[in-house]
Structures are given as C-alpha cells and as structure tokens.
Write an enzyme that holds these catalytic residues in place. Structure first.
Site, PDB file in Angstrom:
ATOM      1  N   HIS A  74       0.838  -1.212   0.000  1.00 17.67           N
ATOM      2  CA  HIS A  74       0.000   0.000   0.000  1.00 17.67           C
ATOM      3  C   HIS A  74       0.875   1.265   0.000  1.00 17.67           C
ATOM      4  CE1 HIS A  74      -4.369  -0.317   0.223  1.00 17.67           C
ATOM      5  NE2 HIS A  74      -4.397   0.939   0.594  1.00 17.67           N
ATOM      6  N   GLY A  93      -5.206   4.927  -4.484  1.00 18.25           N
ATOM      7  CA  GLY A  93      -4.965   4.378  -5.817  1.00 18.25           C
ATOM      8  C   GLY A  93      -4.232   3.054  -5.841  1.00 18.25           C
ATOM      9  N   GLY A 144      -5.189  -0.077  -5.076  1.00 19.24           N
ATOM     10  CA  GLY A 144      -5.919  -1.182  -5.680  1.00 19.24           C
ATOM     11  C   GLY A 144      -5.862  -1.139  -7.193  1.00 19.24           C
ATOM     12  N   ARG A 145      -6.093   0.044  -7.771  1.00 19.42           N
ATOM     13  CA  ARG A 145      -6.066   0.188  -9.218  1.00 19.42           C
ATOM     14  C   ARG A 145      -4.673  -0.094  -9.781  1.00 19.42           C
ATOM     15  NH1 ARG A 145      -9.403   5.739  -8.853  1.00 19.42           N
ATOM     16  NH2 ARG A 145      -8.638   5.447  -6.720  1.00 19.42           N
ATOM     17  N   SER A 147      -2.366  -1.944  -8.422  1.00 17.38           N
ATOM     18  CA  SER A 147      -2.024  -3.361  -8.251  1.00 17.38           C
ATOM     19  C   SER A 147      -2.628  -4.200  -9.373  1.00 17.38           C
ATOM     20  CB  SER A 147      -2.505  -3.868  -6.885  1.00 17.38           C
ATOM     21  OG  SER A 147      -3.919  -3.946  -6.815  1.00 17.38           O
TER      22      SER A 147
END
Length: 376
Positions: free
Chosen positions: A201, A206, A208-209, A211
């Site tokens: 993290h 942002g 998640g996007r 990754s």
C-alpha cells in the site's frame, strides 16, 4: 499480527498440487484470446480492445467506490485509439484510460520507482480538495484500512512502513522480485504481484487500481502482446466481497503479537489467494471471448447494412445496442427517447422506420413492448 510482520516476509509460498491444476485450466481459457485477435483486422482489434478497456475502466473505478460516466469514458477511448471522435470529456476518467493504455503498450519497460510514481501522477491529474494526499510519491505516514463510524472504527489492515524511506525499502524488494528473471509461471507471478503491491500500500490512494494494472501488465508480458485482451477488474468487481474477504484473511494474522514470530504456521502461504486470482482470470477470459463474438456480430451488422440510411439519432442508439448487453431483453420507446434525447413523436417515427427496415424486431404488446436489434 499482520503478514508483513512475519520473520520470513515476503517469502511467499503456495501448494503446487492445488495451484497447478487451476493454472492449467486458466491457461486453456486465456491462451486462445491471442489467437482470436489474430483473426481480426486492425479496426476490429481496436474495437475489441475498446470494449475491454471500457469495461476495465468502469469496473476498476467502481471497485474503489467511484462511478465514471460511461459516455465520457468511451469518448476518451475512441479518441486515444483513433477509431472515432468522442465529444464528452472527464479529466479523471480520461487519465485512467491513458494510464491503462500506457501500461500495456510499454511492457518492454521495467516497472521501477520512477515508473510507478509516474503512473500515480497520471491516476490523479487533479488533487483531491477534501482529503489532502501526496501525489507521485510514496506515503510518509502509517496507512490503515478502517471502516465504521468515528469512535467505533475497525482496523482491517495496517500496511508496512510508517515513513517514506521505509515504504521505499519495501518497494525496492518488490521491484527486485518483479523485474528478476524467473521460471515461475507468469500467471502465478501476476497473482503474487497483485497481492504484494496492495499489501505494501505504498501510496495514500490508488493502490488497488495500480495493483491490478501491474498484474495485467505481467499477463501481457506473458502473452508477448501489447493489446489488452480481457478486463481483470470486471471479474474482481463482480466478486468484490470475496476479494476483500480473501485479501484481509491473508493480510491479517490473528496471533496477538507485534513481534516477528518464529513459527509462521504457513501464514505466508498464498495458495487460496492464487487459486482465486486464477479463477477471476479465467472468468475474465470467458467474458473476453463473448466480447470477441460481439465485435464479429457488430462487423457483420454494419457490413449487411452498409447501404442503409440512418439518421444521427438512430445510429447512436444502434451503436449502443450493439456495444452493450444492457438491452438484451430489448429497448422500450421510452428508453429510445432518453438515449436519443428526442421527443415521443420523433422516437416513435425513428423506431417505426427501423422496424420497417428490419433493423429492430418488436416483441410484446402495449406497455411491455420492446424492440430487439436484428444482429445478423
């Protein structure tokens, strides 16, 4: 205890006897997509990619609780792919489309600190006003994923690193692994990369996007292609609850200690996560094949009706009917009116003309009457 506090972090393991059968099934679903793309003309390939890219952009935002305007996203896509001219624009969604295209088009370039920070800048062209955040650099404080109202918040996860330098060290380990040559399946590496990055993290927002972009880039490298063949985020979004539950169960170690533990008890084992990821990839591949068939149907439709005269309203609605599955049960006159932005009388004339030309087929009676497009 979080997974990154284990003494062997980040030496992930998995059970090959469980993963390999799922991997073989996944490869069988994904591999034909490249072959299918070779049957398409350049224009058809771009149409296929545009549809996949539209799904990916909308779904990736939706996972994070954001809703993009579909027409604005489509405008950005057709403009950037050079297959049309869109007239709607949204800076945020346009930047996302640019990032998704750039990540797949530049697979020969290694991902490093500079590249990932540039991607983060592209993801946020405008700084949020309400919640200040660092854009284009790693976070410089503790990152926690929390839910619940003030005073009764639940901490779902705390990421490694409390200052910028510690986060950069975590990312250095990640990039060393990501860019190293390996005999391991790229599909498995994509699953691990997705989990590892989102666990670090590194940014204020942002993660998640980014990754998912990294995972899809790994998969594009595996296929040696710079064409987006499927939408991974669409599969993730349709199984969002499973995604968050599985992610938290792997990131969270219920051992009641803040010290590195001696016996990890397989807490670095990502078998369940990898199997789930491969399942989502298989679903994405199956959906992509459906998009392939839609592109072929659309091509056949326009070839068959190349001499048919349509007004601007009719062409707009027909394109929408061919582009999406939203009207699989037909379109009503009321919905036609809304899509075409016209009057009841004009909508009725347009529909009557399309029925006469055998473009639309009426079904039902009275208020339940709908119109299906004649695709072939």
């Amino acid at each position: 205890m979080w997974i990154w506090q284990l003494k062997d972090w980040p030496n992930f393991t998995y059970d090959k006897t469980i993963v390999i059968p799922k991997l073989e099934s996944c490869i069988q679903a994904v591999s034909p997509l490249k072959q299918l793309s070779e049957f398409l003309s350049l224009e058809q390939r771009l149409d296929w990619e545009a549809a996949i890219l539209l799904d990916e952009t909308l779904a990736s935002a939706k996972i994070e609780g954001e809703l993009y305007d579909r027409d604005s996203v489509r405008s950005s896509i057709v403009n950037k792919l050079g297959i049309g001219k869109g007239n709607k624009f949204n800076q945020q969604s346009d930047a996302m489309v640019e990032l998704l295209l750039s990540a797949i088009r530049t697979t020969e370039q290694q991902v490093n600190h500079d590249v990932i920070k540039q991607w983060h800048q592209m993801l946020f062209p405008v700084a949020p006003i309400i919640t200040p955040m660092t854009i284009g650099d790693y976070r410089d404080d503790t990152m926690q994923i929390v839910s619940g109202r003030y005073g009764k918040q639940q901490v779902h996860f705390e990421a490694p690193g409390a200052v910028n330098s510690e986060v950069e060290q975590e990312m250095e380990l990640f990039f060393d692994w990501l860019n190293a040559s390996s005999n391991e399946s790229t599909f498995i590496r994509a699953a691990i990369a997705k989990f590892w990055f989102v666990t670090i993290h590194p940014f204020d927002d942002g993660n998640g996007r980014l990754s998912r972009i990294i995972a899809e880039r790994c998969l594009a490298e595996a296929e040696h292609i710079n064409l987006r063949l499927f939408s991974l985020s669409s599969a993730f979004e349709s199984h969002r609850n499973e995604y968050y539950q599985l992610l938290e169960s792997h990131q969270r170690c219920e051992l009641g200690s803040n010290e590195k533990i001696v016996d990890e008890k397989n807490n670095l084992d990502l078998t369940a996560w990898i199997v789930w990821f491969l399942s989502m990839l298989e679903i994405a591949a199956i959906d992509a094949k459906k998009e392939f068939e839609r592109v072929m149907q659309t091509t056949r439709f326009w070839q068959k009706n190349q001499l048919t005269v349509f007004n601007t309203r009719q062409r707009k609605v027909i394109t929408k009917l061919l582009e999406t599955t939203d009207f699989s049960e037909g379109i009503s006159r009321k919905k036609y009116k809304a899509l075409a932005k016209t009057t009841d009388a004009t909508a009725a004339r347009d529909i009557g003309d399309l029925v006469e030309k055998e473009i639309l087929v009426p079904i039902g009676e009275g208020r339940s009457r709908r119109y299906l497009i004649q695709k072939s």
